[in-house]
Design an enzyme around this catalytic site. Sequence first.
Site, mmCIF file in Angstrom:
data_model
loop_
_atom_site.group_PDB
_atom_site.id
_atom_site.type_symbol
_atom_site.label_atom_id
_atom_site.label_comp_id
_atom_site.label_asym_id
_atom_site.label_seq_id
_atom_site.Cartn_x
_atom_site.Cartn_y
_atom_site.Cartn_z
ATOM 1 N N GLY A 1 33.092 55.684 18.977
ATOM 2 C CA GLY A 1 32.257 55.094 19.905
ATOM 3 C C GLY A 1 31.495 56.170 20.827
ATOM 4 N N ASN A 2 30.971 55.698 21.756
ATOM 5 C CA ASN A 2 30.403 56.662 22.773
ATOM 6 C C ASN A 2 30.631 56.355 24.153
ATOM 7 O OD1 ASN A 2 27.931 55.190 23.566
ATOM 8 N ND2 ASN A 2 27.488 55.476 21.411
ATOM 9 N N ARG A 3 30.375 56.603 25.182
ATOM 10 C CA ARG A 3 30.615 56.414 26.661
ATOM 11 C C ARG A 3 29.767 55.810 27.235
ATOM 12 N NH1 ARG A 3 34.849 60.319 27.476
ATOM 13 N NH2 ARG A 3 34.290 62.215 26.504
ATOM 14 N N SER A 4 28.730 55.208 26.508
ATOM 15 C CA SER A 4 27.643 54.094 27.328
ATOM 16 C C SER A 4 28.208 52.954 27.789
ATOM 17 C CB SER A 4 26.633 53.825 26.038
ATOM 18 O OG SER A 4 25.669 52.825 26.371
#
Length: 394
Positions: A208-211
Amino acid sequence: MLTNKTVVLGITGSIAAYKAADIASKLTQAGAKVEVIMTEAATKFIAPLTFRNITGRSVVTDMFELASEYDIEHVALAETADVVIIAPATASLIAKAAAGISDDILTCVVLATKAPIILAPAMNVNMFENPITQDNLAKLIARGFIIVDPDYGRLASGKIGLGRLADVNKIMGTIKQVLGTRGDLAGKRLVVTAGGTQESIDPVRHIGNRSSGKMGYAMAEAARDRGAEVKLITAPTFLPEPVGIEVTYIETSAQMKKAVTKAVAQADALIMAAAIADYRSKEIAKAKIKKETPNLTLKLVRTPDILVGVKGDFLKVGFAAESEDIVANAKQKLQKKQLDLIVANDITDKESGFGTDTNKVTLIDRDGKIDSLPLLTKREVADRILDKVVELFS
Ligand code: CTP
């Protein structure tokens, strides 16, 4: 946001009347002029003084008092309103409105105003489900009233059912949507993406990512409040579902691509605020990967670039998350992805990075015009981007 708007907030005699204080407060904070009208029964549940302090304005509780003390006719309130919201609206208020009865200041305003009227019912479940109430609501809907359906949950009687006053955010969203109908994006169809995609590795894990999705949700809500018809395609976030927006929930970049391709077929603009994974795991393990080996190598493959892939007669707005050479990199992306506008942000900046409520961005349009914005809330940034979108439309 609601500056120069006059909102008449009608409050009727329900235990949920105290929640109207929160609505009055949120409307006032958003800059609206809030004229509170309380029925006599409402004043038994919460004092008019509460609303006078919150709104900084006199509270109307009596038709005759209004005429003498403020020297205006009761219809004056009806005429100055940009929107009338009655929350909570009792079964009795709903019945009177449906029958055209005006026997107090609030029902007079309902009958006299040409502004849109929103009703947020709150009552006992049996009263709400009674066919008489349902017929009255159907009649009001047919006459253009907007109903914010009550929530399901525990009622004052201790029973569980439909009848709780709708969540205040839902009521606020409806008010903003109604006030925005004649905004500068009226008639425009916008597709907005938000959040960070998740690419599965096994049934438990993902890349995933931090958005946080905050920027995309702010974009979608701002567009809605300016009259646009908005479709939001979102990866998982912790944000509540926005009101008045068609939401599609996706997880992976492949699902995002499919949803975007379908939605843009009827769109005037695509605003790609989502953080999309550039790589996904080549294999998705069917069972949970056990920690058997000291090292584990994952093979990643590139995901298609959605912005590059979608074609059509709509405006394309992209975001550029950069950690160095912000403007130069963003310009490159604008050209490579054939965008009309790119919103570049420095993800290393603490106040404008992932998950914050603020953002500091630079807008670069297709003609190379650069506009560096100061640190603003994500909602303010969204409105500045939409100002630019409106400009590019024309
Ligand atoms: N984007 C997209 N499809 C992808 C990756 C990104 O449509 N597979 C969109 C994003 O939503 C954003 C823009 O492209 O609007 C730029 O995304 P960004 O992550 O900043 O850049 P990338 O194109 O992924 O390039 P890089 O990661 O190399 O900076």
